[in-house]
Design a protein around this motif. Sequence first.
Motif, short mmCIF file in Angstrom:
data_model
loop_
_atom_site.label_atom_id
_atom_site.label_comp_id
_atom_site.label_asym_id
_atom_site.label_seq_id
_atom_site.Cartn_x
_atom_site.Cartn_y
_atom_site.Cartn_z
N MET A 1 0.79 -1.17 -0.01
CA MET A 1 -0.02 0.02 -0.20
C MET A 1 0.92 1.23 0.01
O MET A 1 2.14 1.26 0.43
CB MET A 1 -0.84 -0.03 1.40
CG MET A 1 -0.05 0.23 2.50
SD MET A 1 -1.39 0.78 3.97
CE MET A 1 -1.42 2.44 3.66
N GLN A 2 0.18 2.33 -0.52
CA GLN A 2 0.92 3.42 -0.40
C GLN A 2 0.78 4.22 0.86
O GLN A 2 -0.24 4.52 1.59
CB GLN A 2 0.41 4.37 -1.39
CG GLN A 2 1.39 5.82 -1.46
CD GLN A 2 0.84 6.81 -2.41
OE1 GLN A 2 -0.50 6.54 -3.38
NE2 GLN A 2 1.34 8.02 -2.81
N TYR A 3 1.94 4.57 1.80
CA TYR A 3 1.89 5.16 2.91
C TYR A 3 1.57 6.69 2.72
O TYR A 3 1.94 7.21 1.73
CB TYR A 3 3.10 5.03 3.55
CG TYR A 3 3.18 3.60 4.51
CD1 TYR A 3 2.95 3.37 5.61
CD2 TYR A 3 3.63 2.53 3.61
CE1 TYR A 3 3.12 2.03 6.17
CE2 TYR A 3 3.83 1.35 4.11
CZ TYR A 3 3.71 1.09 5.66
OH TYR A 3 3.60 -0.13 5.96
N ILE A 65 -2.00 10.83 9.19
CA ILE A 65 -1.35 9.88 8.39
C ILE A 65 -2.15 8.72 8.23
O ILE A 65 -2.87 8.32 9.07
CB ILE A 65 0.12 9.66 8.90
CG1 ILE A 65 -0.02 8.96 10.43
CG2 ILE A 65 1.19 10.90 9.05
CD1 ILE A 65 1.21 8.40 10.83
N ARG A 66 -1.55 7.87 7.08
CA ARG A 66 -2.08 6.48 6.88
C ARG A 66 -1.14 5.32 6.93
O ARG A 66 -0.07 5.53 6.31
CB ARG A 66 -2.92 6.34 5.92
CG ARG A 66 -3.63 5.00 5.32
CD ARG A 66 -4.61 5.05 4.12
NE ARG A 66 -5.73 5.43 4.59
CZ ARG A 66 -6.87 5.73 3.80
NH1 ARG A 66 -6.95 5.53 2.48
NH2 ARG A 66 -8.04 6.08 4.49
N LEU A 67 -1.39 4.33 7.65
CA LEU A 67 -0.46 3.19 7.70
C LEU A 67 -1.03 1.86 7.46
O LEU A 67 -2.10 1.63 7.64
CB LEU A 67 0.37 3.06 9.21
CG LEU A 67 0.71 4.51 9.89
CD1 LEU A 67 1.03 4.32 11.12
CD2 LEU A 67 1.96 4.97 8.91
N SER A 68 -0.04 0.88 7.13
CA SER A 68 -0.40 -0.45 6.95
C SER A 68 -0.37 -1.25 8.28
O SER A 68 0.52 -1.40 9.03
CB SER A 68 0.57 -1.13 6.05
OG SER A 68 0.25 -2.65 5.99
N ALA A 69 -1.75 -1.91 8.51
CA ALA A 69 -1.87 -2.36 9.77
C ALA A 69 -0.78 -3.75 10.00
O ALA A 69 -0.65 -4.14 11.03
CB ALA A 69 -3.40 -2.88 9.88
#
Length: 251
Positions: A1-3, A65-69
């Motif tokens: 995924m795109q962080y 922000i958005r992160l991969s779990a």
Amino acid sequence: MQYRLLKPELGHRLPTVNSTNDWIRNPEIPFGSWVIAEEQTAGKGRGSNVWQSLGEDPLIFSGKIRLSAAEISLPLVSIFISSALLKTIFRFFPERVDDTTIKWPNDIYKNEKKVAGILVQSEFINGVYDVVIGIGLNFFGKQIPDPLQDKASFLSDTSLSEGELERFANQLVVEINQAIITLLDPGQVLKDLVWIEEHSLLKNKVIETEWEERMVRGRVLGIDELGFLLIMTETGQKIELMDTSPKFRII
């Protein structure tokens, strides 16, 4: 995924706001955005607590922000954001290296008093974490309210110079992004945990806390690779704390 990390060009400054965390959670505010406010009337603390900014020069900051779990431990995010803030403090206030530390999991203390608090709020959606990072830091002030005299302090003995708040916020964005990138490299995580433990208020301290519905007392051993606090109890039992309880205290 795109962080989606923080972007310097997506910074905002507001004169007043109820809560910077609430403001930035607006779906219309894109990921990578961050904000500082001159005044916050309903600051968020952990649980039902309220964050009260003190003095004439507070930092009131939030970022989204958005992160991969699958790749990120949220307890580590909190402690690494604390380290990002402390590294920024040391860059601008090198005189604070000897007396300013991280109090696990997410506070900054000068000597034995709190100068900054961090609130990380996350929402899990389709395998990703949408994360809001809230930071309150009391740079300078002339007076601490009586109820907080024994609990809170100011980072600096002098007021900020013109433009210093903005420069500090911009460097904080850089350090937060670097902290998140570090979390993707297990080898680098362990290296940074050593730095965090060297700058930990709880290093080698004896603490008392509630654990599994009973009170325990023990010596702090350190922080593990998931961000949990490791304790050796009086009975020789090694336990892991994911968070502090209301009864957590340093002996």
